[in-house]
Design an enzyme around this catalytic site. Structure first.
Site, mmCIF file in Angstrom:
data_model
loop_
_atom_site.group_PDB
_atom_site.id
_atom_site.type_symbol
_atom_site.label_atom_id
_atom_site.label_comp_id
_atom_site.label_asym_id
_atom_site.label_seq_id
_atom_site.Cartn_x
_atom_site.Cartn_y
_atom_site.Cartn_z
ATOM 1 N N ASN A 10 60.563 109.799 -8.725
ATOM 2 C CA ASN A 10 59.427 109.007 -9.195
ATOM 3 C C ASN A 10 58.927 108.187 -8.012
ATOM 4 O OD1 ASN A 10 57.641 107.256 -10.395
ATOM 5 N ND2 ASN A 10 59.154 106.204 -11.675
ATOM 6 N N LYS A 12 56.403 106.348 -7.869
ATOM 7 C CA LYS A 12 55.713 105.115 -8.279
ATOM 8 C C LYS A 12 54.402 104.976 -7.494
ATOM 9 C CE LYS A 12 60.174 103.357 -9.650
ATOM 10 N NZ LYS A 12 61.045 102.217 -9.920
ATOM 11 N N HIS A 95 58.070 104.583 -18.783
ATOM 12 C CA HIS A 95 58.870 103.914 -17.746
ATOM 13 C C HIS A 95 58.826 102.408 -17.990
ATOM 14 C CE1 HIS A 95 60.240 102.451 -13.881
ATOM 15 N NE2 HIS A 95 60.754 103.660 -13.677
ATOM 16 N N GLU A 97 58.436 100.047 -16.071
ATOM 17 C CA GLU A 97 57.358 99.355 -15.355
ATOM 18 C C GLU A 97 56.038 99.478 -16.121
ATOM 19 O OE1 GLU A 97 58.141 101.258 -11.619
ATOM 20 O OE2 GLU A 97 59.997 100.122 -11.479
ATOM 21 N N GLU A 162 67.340 104.345 -17.985
ATOM 22 C CA GLU A 162 67.169 103.508 -16.799
ATOM 23 C C GLU A 162 67.327 102.039 -17.184
ATOM 24 O OE1 GLU A 162 64.665 105.736 -13.623
ATOM 25 O OE2 GLU A 162 63.317 104.563 -14.867
ATOM 26 N N GLY A 168 65.693 99.464 -8.607
ATOM 27 C CA GLY A 168 65.287 98.851 -7.338
ATOM 28 C C GLY A 168 66.138 97.679 -6.898
ATOM 29 N N SER A 207 68.740 102.791 -9.021
ATOM 30 C CA SER A 207 69.527 102.638 -7.792
ATOM 31 C C SER A 207 70.463 103.808 -7.506
ATOM 32 C CB SER A 207 70.305 101.307 -7.809
ATOM 33 O OG SER A 207 69.404 100.212 -7.820
HETATM 34 P P1 13P Z 1 65.187 103.121 -8.002
HETATM 35 O O1 13P Z 1 65.858 104.440 -7.760
HETATM 36 O O2 13P Z 1 64.306 102.685 -6.859
HETATM 37 O O3 13P Z 1 66.135 102.076 -8.470
HETATM 38 O O4 13P Z 1 64.134 103.365 -9.214
HETATM 39 C C1 13P Z 1 64.573 104.004 -10.356
HETATM 40 C C2 13P Z 1 63.396 104.311 -11.183
HETATM 41 O O5 13P Z 1 62.741 103.432 -11.719
HETATM 42 C C3 13P Z 1 62.997 105.719 -11.327
HETATM 43 O O6 13P Z 1 62.057 105.896 -12.326
#
Ligand code: 13P
Length: 244
Positions: A10, A12, A95, A97, A162, A168, A207
């Site tokens: 992803n 983003k 997601h 976010e 997640e 992150g 992560s």
């Molecule tokens: P990270 O791998 O940067 O922690 O992000 C995970 C994520 O949100 C994937 O959709």
């Protein structure tokens, strides 16, 4: 049950046209496919070129969101039908976010998942608890409620667990916590879809790095990963793919 692992990146809101160089590196290294399914989900404007560049590479290209309607007056949105028409094979939905930044709730995520399936896309439906919800002992109930409201009526989906606090941050749940949550999610999808629920791939995200991927992917009912930061660099992403 044998499920082909899936490692999905992803991106983003990262990447520019010259990021295709990272995709090309991945394509070169994977040479037409391998032991697991690989998906790269860049921002919308890169999808069509990435699809073009990855033909016959074994790498699928996906989106990070879609609208629930087929078409119409929805400024700034993108339909599942358009994504499919330009060659995307999957779409990440719900997601955390998007749930946080855009107020997306379970019913909307479900409507998007139905639209994705109708367009022939594979929805990757994300669920996960916040740190406060985990601390108060509500992690499992939160995730099961999200699943209950977000899953479409048919089973052609992937589910990504997640934990919001692991995204992150470099923090990852204990293996036993991942195992318990994935077990609960498996029971929920089997409860919902019957035997078809056993074929649904359950990804862990949050992560995942080259250094911890093997250990995480070895957990029962973890069928691969949804990778954020580490999917932007071909070397890291390839190391994670190799661990699956
Ligand atoms: P990270 O791998 O940067 O922690 O992000 C995970 C994520 O949100 C994937 O959709």
């Amino acid at each position: 049950m044998n499920r082909t692992p899936l490692v999905a990146g992803n991106w983003k809101m990262n990447g520019l046209p010259d990021s295709a160089a990272e995709l090309h590196k991945m394509i070169g290294a994977l040479k037409g496919g391998g032991h697991c399914d690989v998906l790269v989900c860049p921002p919308f404007p890169l999808i069509a070129t990435f699809v073009h560049d990855s033909v016959d590479s074994g790498i699928g290209i996906g989106a990070q969101d879609c609208h629930f309607a087929e078409a119409g007056a929805h400024t700034g949105d993108v339909s599942a039908a358009l994504l499919a028409a330009v060659g995307a094979s999957a779409v990440i939905l719900g997601h955390s976010e998007r749930r946080a930044d855009h107020g997306e709730g379970d019913a909307l995520v479900k409507a998007k998942a139905e639209a994705a399936l109708a367009a022939g896309l594979m929805p990757v439906i994300c669920v996960g608890e916040t740190e406060a919800q985990r601390d108060s002992g509500d992690a499992e109930a939160t995730v099961l409620a999200q699943l209950d409201g977000s899953l479409p009526d048919s089973a052609g989906v992937v589910v990504a667990y997640e934990p919001v606090w692991a995204i992150g941050t470099g923090r990852v749940p204990e293996n036993s916590d991942i195992a318990a949550m994935h077990h609960a999610i498996r029971q929920a999808v089997v409860g919902r879809y019957g035997d078809a629920g056993r074929a649904i791939r359950l990804l862990y995200g949050g992560s995942v790095k080259p250094g911890n991927a093997k250990e995480i992917f070895a957990i029962e009912d973890v069928d691969g990963g949804l990778i954020g930061g580490a999917s932007l660099k071909a070397d890291d992403f390839l190391a994670i793919v190799a661990a699956a």
